[in-house]
Write a protein that holds these residues in place. Sequence first.
Motif, short mmCIF file in Angstrom:
data_model
loop_
_atom_site.label_atom_id
_atom_site.label_comp_id
_atom_site.label_asym_id
_atom_site.label_seq_id
_atom_site.Cartn_x
_atom_site.Cartn_y
_atom_site.Cartn_z
N ASP A 29 0.82 -1.21 0.00
CA ASP A 29 0.00 0.00 0.00
C ASP A 29 0.86 1.26 0.00
N ARG A 30 1.96 1.21 0.71
CA ARG A 30 2.87 2.37 0.73
C ARG A 30 3.46 2.60 -0.65
N ALA A 31 3.84 1.51 -1.32
CA ALA A 31 4.43 1.62 -2.66
C ALA A 31 3.41 2.17 -3.65
N ALA A 32 2.14 1.82 -3.48
CA ALA A 32 1.09 2.28 -4.39
C ALA A 32 0.94 3.80 -4.35
N GLN A 33 1.29 4.41 -3.25
CA GLN A 33 1.19 5.87 -3.14
C GLN A 33 2.12 6.57 -4.13
N PHE A 34 3.21 5.89 -4.45
CA PHE A 34 4.22 6.51 -5.31
C PHE A 34 4.19 5.99 -6.73
N ALA A 35 3.25 5.10 -7.03
CA ALA A 35 3.14 4.55 -8.38
C ALA A 35 2.65 5.64 -9.34
N PRO A 36 3.04 5.54 -10.61
CA PRO A 36 2.55 6.52 -11.57
C PRO A 36 1.05 6.38 -11.76
N PHE A 37 0.41 7.46 -12.10
CA PHE A 37 -1.03 7.41 -12.32
C PHE A 37 -1.33 8.08 -13.66
N ALA A 38 -2.49 7.77 -14.22
CA ALA A 38 -2.88 8.35 -15.50
C ALA A 38 -3.64 9.66 -15.23
N ALA A 39 -2.95 10.75 -15.41
CA ALA A 39 -3.57 12.05 -15.18
C ALA A 39 -4.67 12.31 -16.20
N LEU A 40 -4.49 11.79 -17.39
CA LEU A 40 -5.50 11.95 -18.44
C LEU A 40 -6.13 10.59 -18.68
N ARG A 41 -7.20 10.32 -17.99
CA ARG A 41 -7.88 9.02 -18.10
C ARG A 41 -8.39 8.81 -19.52
N GLY A 42 -8.05 7.67 -20.11
CA GLY A 42 -8.49 7.33 -21.46
C GLY A 42 -7.58 7.85 -22.56
N TYR A 43 -6.54 8.58 -22.20
CA TYR A 43 -5.64 9.17 -23.20
C TYR A 43 -4.94 8.09 -24.02
N ASP A 44 -4.42 7.06 -23.35
CA ASP A 44 -3.72 5.99 -24.06
C ASP A 44 -4.64 5.30 -25.06
N GLU A 45 -5.89 5.06 -24.66
CA GLU A 45 -6.84 4.41 -25.56
C GLU A 45 -7.13 5.29 -26.78
N GLU A 46 -7.22 6.59 -26.55
CA GLU A 46 -7.47 7.52 -27.66
C GLU A 46 -6.30 7.53 -28.63
N ILE A 47 -5.09 7.47 -28.13
CA ILE A 47 -3.90 7.44 -28.99
C ILE A 47 -3.92 6.17 -29.84
N ILE A 48 -4.24 5.04 -29.23
CA ILE A 48 -4.31 3.77 -29.96
C ILE A 48 -5.40 3.84 -31.01
N GLU A 49 -6.55 4.39 -30.65
CA GLU A 49 -7.68 4.50 -31.59
C GLU A 49 -7.31 5.40 -32.77
N THR A 50 -6.63 6.49 -32.51
CA THR A 50 -6.23 7.41 -33.57
C THR A 50 -5.23 6.75 -34.51
N ALA A 51 -4.36 5.93 -33.97
CA ALA A 51 -3.34 5.27 -34.78
C ALA A 51 -3.90 4.10 -35.59
N ARG A 52 -5.08 3.60 -35.20
CA ARG A 52 -5.67 2.45 -35.90
C ARG A 52 -6.07 2.87 -37.31
N LEU A 53 -5.64 2.08 -38.28
CA LEU A 53 -5.89 2.42 -39.68
C LEU A 53 -7.22 1.84 -40.15
N THR A 54 -7.89 2.58 -41.01
CA THR A 54 -9.11 2.11 -41.66
C THR A 54 -8.95 2.28 -43.16
N ASP A 55 -9.74 1.53 -43.91
CA ASP A 55 -9.72 1.64 -45.37
C ASP A 55 -10.81 2.60 -45.82
N GLU A 56 -10.56 3.26 -46.94
CA GLU A 56 -11.59 4.10 -47.54
C GLU A 56 -12.50 3.21 -48.37
#
Length: 138
Positions: A29-56
């Motif tokens: 529990d003490r270690a969890a206090q210092f773990a990195p956190f996602a300040a922008l929730r969902g940002y990583d998913e949005e980056i992956i979605e933007t990078a996903r290619l689609t066909d015309e």
Amino acid sequence: MNNTTSNYSDIIDMPHHQSDKRPHMSLQDRAAQFAPFAALRGYDEEIIETARLTDERLELSNEDMSLLNERLHLIIDNIKSKPEASITYFVPDEKKEGGAYITVKGNVRRIDEVERIIHLTDNTKISIDDVSRIELEP
């Protein structure tokens, strides 16, 4: 270094304080206090979605449309034998512009000319308007 040690010499050997009111926190529990956190929730998913290619979606030429119609009529003429076909069609993406071309192979059960849907024997339904290619199996 001696100067630093001498600054704390009065407390260096004292026992570690533990609260009488709060339970002792585990190391995990003490270690969890210092773990990195996602300040922008969902940002990583949005980056992956933007990078996903689609066909015309491709516009078919008149020759391609003619060939497609010819093959559809061949299937309709032989529908009782449930002809086997390989059908390539466009599936629009749910989240962004474009989509993907998918090819399925199966037996055609029926073609609904009013709703413009091809029904395969495995219950797959394909909109005729999305079909880009049909290959009939011998």
